[in-house]
Design an enzyme around this catalytic site. Structure first.
Site, PDB file in Angstrom:
ATOM      1  N   ASP A   1       0.855  -1.186   0.000  1.00  0.00           N
ATOM      2  CA  ASP A   1       0.000   0.000   0.000  1.00  0.00           C
ATOM      3  C   ASP A   1       0.891   1.235   0.000  1.00  0.00           C
ATOM      4  OD1 ASP A   1      -2.978   0.946   0.463  1.00  0.00           O
ATOM      5  OD2 ASP A   1      -1.684   2.248   1.655  1.00  0.00           O
TER       6      ASP A   1
ATOM      7  N   GLU B   1       0.857   5.647   0.098  1.00  0.00           N
ATOM      8  CA  GLU B   1       0.165   6.920   0.262  1.00  0.00           C
ATOM      9  C   GLU B   1       0.942   7.951  -0.542  1.00  0.00           C
ATOM     10  OE1 GLU B   1      -2.737   7.285   1.674  1.00  0.00           O
ATOM     11  OE2 GLU B   1      -2.792   5.195   2.355  1.00  0.00           O
TER      12      GLU B   1
ATOM     13  N   HIS C   1      -5.879   5.149   5.936  1.00  0.00           N
ATOM     14  CA  HIS C   1      -5.073   5.960   5.021  1.00  0.00           C
ATOM     15  C   HIS C   1      -3.663   6.203   5.544  1.00  0.00           C
ATOM     16  CE1 HIS C   1      -8.697   6.288   2.784  1.00  0.00           C
ATOM     17  NE2 HIS C   1      -9.297   7.023   3.702  1.00  0.00           N
TER      18      HIS C   1
ATOM     19  N   ASP D   1      -3.587   0.260   6.141  1.00  0.00           N
ATOM     20  CA  ASP D   1      -4.302  -0.237   4.965  1.00  0.00           C
ATOM     21  C   ASP D   1      -3.670  -1.531   4.455  1.00  0.00           C
ATOM     22  OD1 ASP D   1      -5.825   2.003   5.286  1.00  0.00           O
ATOM     23  OD2 ASP D   1      -5.352   2.904   3.351  1.00  0.00           O
TER      24      ASP D   1
END
Length: 213
Positions: free
Chosen positions: A26, A28, A184, A189
């Site tokens: 994941d 960001e 987030h 996540d």
């Protein structure tokens, strides 16, 4: 004569996924364009198989990332993920160091599990793969362990298993819970996506091979 599989050998994740090692990733970011917008966090969870042949989340890897030189930061993306790239306590590292911290252990796991490549597992997986590959290209990182384009997308799997495509709703449908305050962040996540992926694959195994079948 060819060597026959040992029926007493423990189950192998390499055999389950034809040589691929699933690794949840994941990211960001500061926008949607992998070549223009900054990668700000990256997390990975290496999936392993236990002695019963069930998938379980394994080693967790995560780091905060400094925006690359010339990166664009979309204020709307930062408002959504609530990341302050200039926060003094982020303890962020360069993209090159972030890739070393995450991808080197993945590459070792690929070898130790008898696999040939890692395959990225993600929720909207091609988004994460795109940012990963863009960072690899920018930094000249060698021996990227991930397949160039194949992925396992938990959006599709969750849609099939639970009729849900949003990660939060899919996690709740799977009984995994969800904390909006933690969402987030890349590692949160990634953890939820790993649990979701393992749960769906294990559930399929139970359906495909019922007790006494």
């Amino acid at each position: 004569m060819p060597t026959l599989p040992d029926p007493d050998a423990p189950p192998s994740i390499a055999q389950r996924f034809r040589g691929f090692l699933p690794v949840v990733v994941d990211v960001e970011t500061a926008g949607f364009d992998a070549r223009r917008h900054a990668l700000l966090e990256i997390a990975a969870v290496i999936i392993r198989m236990n002695a019963d042949g069930r998938l379980v989340p394994g080693q967790r890897l995560a780091c905060h990332v400094l925006p690359f030189i010339g990166a664009e930061l979309d204020p709307r993306a930062l408002a959504f993920n609530k990341i302050d790239p200039e926060h003094p306590f982020r303890d962020a590292v360069s993209e090159r160091d972030a890739l070393r911290q995450v991808l080197n252990p993945v590459r070792k796991a690929v070898g130790s599990q008898g696999c040939t490549r890692a395959i990225l597992v993600g929720h909207n997986a091609h988004f994460d793969l795109g940012f990963l590959k863009a960072a690899v290209e920018r930094t000249g990182y060698k021996r990227d362990p991930f397949h160039a384009f194949s992925v396992f997308d938990t959006v599709t799997l969750a849609g099939l298993a639970y009729g849900q495509t949003v990660l939060a709703k899919a996690a709740q449908a799977a009984g995994l819970g969800w904390d909006d305050a933690e969402a987030h962040s890349a590692i949160y996540d990634a953890d939820k996506t790993a649990a979701l992926f393992c749960g769906i694959v294990n559930r399929w195994g139970e359906l495909a091979d019922p007790p006494g079948g």
